[in-house]
Design a protein around this motif. Structure first.
Motif, mmCIF file in Angstrom:
data_model
loop_
_atom_site.group_PDB
_atom_site.id
_atom_site.type_symbol
_atom_site.label_atom_id
_atom_site.label_comp_id
_atom_site.label_asym_id
_atom_site.label_seq_id
_atom_site.Cartn_x
_atom_site.Cartn_y
_atom_site.Cartn_z
ATOM 1 N N ILE A 199 0.838 -1.220 0.000
ATOM 2 C CA ILE A 199 0.000 0.000 0.000
ATOM 3 C C ILE A 199 0.861 1.254 0.000
ATOM 4 O O ILE A 199 0.661 2.186 -0.783
ATOM 5 N N GLN A 200 1.900 1.196 0.901
ATOM 6 C CA GLN A 200 2.763 2.379 0.983
ATOM 7 C C GLN A 200 3.469 2.638 -0.334
ATOM 8 O O GLN A 200 3.632 3.787 -0.749
ATOM 9 N N ARG A 201 3.874 1.514 -0.970
ATOM 10 C CA ARG A 201 4.582 1.667 -2.232
ATOM 11 C C ARG A 201 3.694 2.379 -3.245
ATOM 12 O O ARG A 201 4.096 3.353 -3.891
ATOM 13 N N ARG A 202 2.475 1.899 -3.301
ATOM 14 C CA ARG A 202 1.539 2.513 -4.247
ATOM 15 C C ARG A 202 1.331 3.983 -3.893
ATOM 16 O O ARG A 202 1.389 4.860 -4.762
ATOM 17 N N TRP A 203 1.087 4.172 -2.585
ATOM 18 C CA TRP A 203 0.763 5.535 -2.162
ATOM 19 C C TRP A 203 1.937 6.487 -2.379
ATOM 20 O O TRP A 203 1.793 7.555 -2.921
ATOM 21 N N ARG A 204 3.129 5.992 -1.958
ATOM 22 C CA ARG A 204 4.295 6.874 -2.093
ATOM 23 C C ARG A 204 4.582 7.170 -3.551
ATOM 24 O O ARG A 204 4.905 8.295 -3.918
ATOM 25 N N GLY A 205 4.458 6.113 -4.335
ATOM 26 C CA GLY A 205 4.689 6.328 -5.764
ATOM 27 C C GLY A 205 3.733 7.368 -6.301
ATOM 28 O O GLY A 205 4.122 8.325 -6.977
ATOM 29 N N PHE A 206 2.488 7.187 -5.914
ATOM 30 C CA PHE A 206 1.463 8.117 -6.383
ATOM 31 C C PHE A 206 1.764 9.533 -5.886
ATOM 32 O O PHE A 206 1.764 10.495 -6.654
ATOM 33 N N TYR A 207 2.090 9.604 -4.568
ATOM 34 C CA TYR A 207 2.287 10.911 -3.956
ATOM 35 C C TYR A 207 3.477 11.638 -4.571
ATOM 36 O O TYR A 207 3.383 12.803 -4.965
ATOM 37 N N VAL A 208 4.582 10.885 -4.660
ATOM 38 C CA VAL A 208 5.799 11.512 -5.169
ATOM 39 C C VAL A 208 5.604 11.910 -6.621
ATOM 40 O O VAL A 208 5.991 13.005 -7.044
ATOM 41 N N LYS A 238 2.859 12.585 -8.006
ATOM 42 C CA LYS A 238 1.897 13.678 -8.164
ATOM 43 C C LYS A 238 2.439 15.003 -7.642
ATOM 44 O O LYS A 238 2.245 16.035 -8.256
ATOM 45 N N TYR A 239 3.100 14.936 -6.475
ATOM 46 C CA TYR A 239 3.412 16.220 -5.838
ATOM 47 C C TYR A 239 4.888 16.575 -5.810
ATOM 48 O O TYR A 239 5.216 17.745 -5.761
ATOM 49 N N ILE A 240 5.779 15.589 -5.762
ATOM 50 C CA ILE A 240 7.184 15.962 -5.567
ATOM 51 C C ILE A 240 7.954 15.949 -6.884
ATOM 52 O O ILE A 240 8.398 16.980 -7.369
ATOM 53 N N HIS A 241 8.077 14.758 -7.456
ATOM 54 C CA HIS A 241 8.792 14.718 -8.734
ATOM 55 C C HIS A 241 7.789 14.570 -9.858
ATOM 56 O O HIS A 241 7.893 13.677 -10.686
ATOM 57 N N SER A 242 6.822 15.445 -9.831
ATOM 58 C CA SER A 242 5.780 15.314 -10.829
ATOM 59 C C SER A 242 6.330 15.656 -12.202
ATOM 60 O O SER A 242 6.849 16.743 -12.424
ATOM 61 N N TYR A 243 6.210 14.681 -13.075
ATOM 62 C CA TYR A 243 6.728 14.907 -14.427
ATOM 63 C C TYR A 243 5.991 16.063 -15.080
ATOM 64 O O TYR A 243 6.598 16.947 -15.686
ATOM 65 N N TYR A 244 4.654 16.042 -14.900
ATOM 66 C CA TYR A 244 3.871 17.076 -15.570
ATOM 67 C C TYR A 244 4.126 18.442 -14.961
ATOM 68 O O TYR A 244 4.209 19.446 -15.672
ATOM 69 N N ALA A 245 4.259 18.439 -13.604
ATOM 70 C CA ALA A 245 4.539 19.726 -12.965
ATOM 71 C C ALA A 245 5.883 20.271 -13.426
ATOM 72 O O ALA A 245 6.024 21.459 -13.702
ATOM 73 N N ARG A 246 6.849 19.342 -13.534
ATOM 74 C CA ARG A 246 8.178 19.780 -13.955
ATOM 75 C C ARG A 246 8.114 20.328 -15.379
ATOM 76 O O ARG A 246 8.683 21.371 -15.694
#
Lengths: 507, 375
Positions: free
Chosen positions: B98-107, B109-117
């Protein structure tokens, strides 16, 4: 003898003294006359005139002395040895403003040449007297005094500390707020000279609230004032993160960028220096400056200047790229790399080239994407060329080697890597082959391309010592291909084939 | 009796027998004793062995039961622990999933977001373009300003030149140097010269103006340098051409105005103060001071001679003693006089510490008596 005749003699004497002092000071204004004046022993003649009863003669004599001392350090030393300084310092406190101006000029001329001469001025109490005359009402006197203090403070940290200890900084900050432009310029330049030495000195300048006043002057139309203001701000911010943040918090940034298009080139240079000094401390500061469009302004600036003016701009790009990969990417997308390539090809001096090479290395070292950007700008062969060039300095060679190594360790761009295969020395080739060995093991298209472009043939021709890293990488590359292909491309394969043909007996 | 006899007869036998038997018994006693001991030992050992074996059997049973019980308990525990570990491992694995999914999603989406970058970099490019445009605009603006300033400066310089060269203006009779008759059109300087006013030669310094106002003189007297009214016809040429010429109106001014000449005279007339205004208010002091200075310069003896009767006035502070060694004896204060002596001076108006509460009490004894009767 009537009274008139007697008085006439005295008057004539006074007139001729005045004339002598005037003529000497005019002659001393031209550098070619000074040697003759010196050999004629003008120093010993001027000294008694400093003690003359007539103030205007005193002033002119001081002016002449100042001009002589201004010309060379020998003459300045002669002024020091003539014990003229204590007298000048004494009169700085007591005389009228014209004389003060002239005396401050002499002190400045003496102090300007070397730290030792400046120290002699300090020893005879010159700093205190100059600080006292900073409190004078007349702007001309203040200007001369500030100038003198600046020449003392610029030599080293101890002298600057003496100036600060004498309480000059608050008065200089007051001078900044005066309406006279010349006084402002000089006061700002003195602040810049004081704060350039150590963080403590810069802090003492900041503590008097100088930054707010400096920040007000960045949009002043006067170019020379702007030069000094930006230089002072950059000297303050160069020392530590907190000082840089204080400079940044004065809200100078989008406004300072407009000065990058100033007609005066030194204004532009000092603005770029300021940007460099602010940017180099933390990623956050550089991020804010990048977001406000500082990078593109600097890249444009690099396009329209030459020589040493480019150096701060180049270093600014490097410092921005140092912090993290997104900032380095920002440098790439603002077309910093082509501009750096232009700098590298146009500049002739080694230190500018080595700064450029360093900046390129910082940009390319983050990810394969960055390295690819560097490689597509065709910078790798240029770096190699600089590294191999015997004429380039040691520093440049070391920097190019380090940059090449950093970029190659991230590079996966095949054409870029292949261009290095042919003329790189073994210590660079090692990194190239390391990248190839990692690349070819996983990528079938790359394997095919490597063969068709002749890379494999070149690899077979490399003579590596058995057991070295290079040999290991070659072996790894060879193991990615069938043995026949490797043998086909290895040198001497045709001879081996012919030999086999000769030995072959048809059954 | 016989029996007794028989028995007596037999006594010896019996004794013999007795001894015999005793002897026999004595002889075999040790052996028998040993044998008995042997037999007893054997028997006892058998008994003890049997007992011991019995005890061992019982102990084994107890141990067996206890061990079985303990082992079962331990096993149960072990099984529980193993089950727990297995469960935890499973849960942890699931949590990691679960954490893997969540962290992957979170990172992502919010941290290393390809689209945001990507968006950031695109935004940066746009911002760069914008900044570049703005900088271009600012530069253009500044350049224009500078050019305008330069043009203005050149214009004023030309005008200044024209003012200085105004005497080269061509007249009707004689063309000037800039108006060559051989050229089709006059030089542009000529046009400027026509526009320009001639440069005034002398300016009235501020010193003159102060002198005008500060000097005594009869009203209506014009000191040299005072501008004359253009309406005053003068035979003498005006000595200075001031830049402050009054505007010349071609039209006659409307309204009941004074004559310009009158106004002009009023403008430049000296103030006519009264005698009191003319004199400075420190005049008396100044005059006294002057007089004193004048006298002081002529004074031969510093110390004024006073007649003996007024000798007290010379030194009132210190009274000189005739025979004392010191010329400055102590003051008389404390011996001959005290400050308290004229203390009544200070007690004229004693300080009031209490307010009268009501005006009525002031009138006690005057308006009404103590008994409340009105006087």
């Amino acid at each position: 003898m009537s009274q008139r005749q007697i008085l006439q003699v005295l008057e004539q004497y006074q007139k001729s003294r005045q004339q002598f002092a005037n003529t000497v000071s005019e002659l001393a204004a031209r550098p070619q006359n000074i040697e003759i004046l010196q050999s004629a022993g003008v120093m010993s003649l001027l000294r008694p005139l400093l003690l003359d009863v007539v103030p205007s003669i005193q002033q002119t004599a001081a002016l002449a002395l100042g001009r002589l001392a201004d010309h060379s350090d020998d003459l300045a030393e002669a002024v020091v040895k003539g014990d003229i300084l204590p007298q000048l310092v004494y009169s700085l406190a007591s005389q009228n403003r014209f004389y003060k101006k002239a005396a401050a000029f002499v002190l400045r001329a003496v102090a300007k040449h070397s730290p030792e001469l400046a120290q002699t001025v300090v020893d005879c109490g010159g700093v205190d007297a100059l600080v006292l005359s900073l409190e004078e009402f007349d702007p001309g006197v203040k200007e001369a005094a500030a100038w003198g203090l600046g020449h003392i403070a610029r030599h080293n940290a101890q002298l600057a500390q003496v100036v600060v200890d004498a309480g000059a900084v608050p008065l200089l900050v007051m001078c900044i707020q005066e309406p006279e432009l010349a006084l402002k310029r000089i006061a700002v330049s003195v602040l810049s000279d004081i704060s350039k030495h150590t963080p403590e000195l810069a802090q003492s300048v900041v503590d008097t609230g100088a930054i707010a006043h400096l920040a007000q002057m960045i949009l002043n139309p006067d170019a020379k004032l702007k030069r000094q203001v930006f230089s002072a701000l950059s000297q303050i911010s160069k020392h530590s993160t907190s000082l840089a943040e204080m400079v940044f918090e004065a809200k100078i940034f989008p406004a300072a960028l407009t000065s990058l298009r100033d007609p005066d080139e030194y204004v532009r240079k000092n603005v770029t220096t300021l940007l460099r000094e602010v940017v180099k401390h933390t990623p956050e500061l550089s991020q804010v400056i990048v977001n406000s469009g500082g990078l593109t302004a600097v890249v444009d600036y690099l396009g329209d200047c030459h020589g040493s003016l480019r150096l701060p701009g180049i270093m600014m790009l490097g410092y921005v790229a140092v912090h993290n990969e997104s900032l380095a990417m920002a440098v790439i997308i603002t077309k910093g790399l082509p501009q750096l390539a232009v700098c590298l090809s146009e500049e002739t001096e080694d230190h500018i080239k080595s700064a450029t090479v360093w900046a390129i290395g910082q940009i390319g070292r983050h990810t394969p994407e960055h390295a690819k950007a560097v490689a597509t700008a065709n910078l790798l062969p240029k770096l190699l060329e600089l590294y191999m060039d015997a004429k380039s300095s040691e520093d440049l060679q070391a920097k190019s080697k380090k940059a090449l190594k950093n970029i190659l360790q991230k590079c996966t761009y095949q054409p870029g890597l292949e261009s290095l295969l042919y003329d790189a020395p073994s210590n660079i080739l090692k990194h190239v082959l390391c990248q190839f060995s990692k690349l070819l093991r996983h990528d079938s298209k790359a394997r095919r391309l490597f063969v068709t472009s002749g890379g494999l043939k070149k690899v077979q021709e490399i003579e590596a010592e058995p057991g070295s890293e290079l040999q290991e990488y070659i072996n790894t590359i060879n193991s990615c291909y069938p043995e026949e292909i490797v043998r086909y491309y290895s040198p001497g394969y045709s001879d081996a084939l012919l030999e086999r043909l000769e030995n072959y007996q048809p059954a | 009796m016989s029996t007794l006899l028989k028995i007596r007869a037999k006594i010896d036998d019996v004794k013999e027998e007795y001894f015999h038997r005793n002897r026999l018994a004595e002889e075999s006693r040790q052996r028998e004793n040993q044998a008995a001991t042997l037999i007893q030992s054997w028997f006892r050992s058998c008994k003890v062995r049997a007992y011991l074996s019995h005890l061992h059997k019982k102990a084994t049973i107890m141990q067996k039961i206890w061990r079985g019980f303990a082992a079962r308990a331990r096993l149960r525990q072990m099984v529980k622990a193993a089950y727990f570990i297995m469960k935890m491992n499973f849960y942890e694995e699931m949590a990691v999933r679960i954490q893997r999914r969540w962290r992957g999603f979170y990172v992502r989406k919010y941290i290393h977001s390809y689209y945001a970058r990507k968006r950031y970099l695109e935004g940066l490019v746009k911002k760069n373009e914008q900044v570049r445009l703005e900088l271009d605009e600012v530069e253009e603006l500044q350049r224009r300003q500078r050019e305008r300033l330069a043009v203005d400066r050149a214009q004023t310089a030309k005008l200044y030149q024209a003012q200085k060269l105004h005497y080269l203006l061509s007249t009707q009779q004689c063309p000037g140097v800039f108006n060559s008759p051989f050229r089709p059109a006059p030089h542009e300087m000529e046009l400027l010269l026509r526009q320009a006013k001639p440069k005034p030669s002398i300016r009235c310094s501020p010193r003159d103006r102060t002198r005008l106002l500060g000097q005594p003189g009869a009203p209506g007297f014009f000191p040299p340098g005072t501008p004359r009214s253009p309406w005053i016809k003068s035979t003498k040429p005006c000595c200075s051409s001031r830049p402050l010429l009054p505007p010349i109106h071609s039209k006659k001014p409307q309204g009941p105005f004074k004559e310009p000449r009158e106004v002009w005279e009023q403008r430049w007339s000296r103030p006519n103060p009264s005698l009191r205004l003319q004199n400075s208010y420190t005049d008396l002091d100044e005059t006294q001071k002057q007089l004193r200075q004048y006298e002081a310069t002529r004074l031969f003896i510093d110390k004024p001679f006073l007649p003996f009767a007024k000798a007290q006035q010379i030194n009132t502070k210190y009274e000189r003693l005739l025979h004392a060694s010191t010329s400055f004896p102590p003051l008389a204060y404390g011996r001959k006089s005290f400050r308290e002596e004229d203390a009544h001076q200070h007690q004229e108006e004693p300080f009031k510490t209490v307010f009268t509460t009501c005006n009525v009490f002031d009138k006690l004894g005057r308006l009404y008596s103590k008994a409340g009767n009105i006087v």
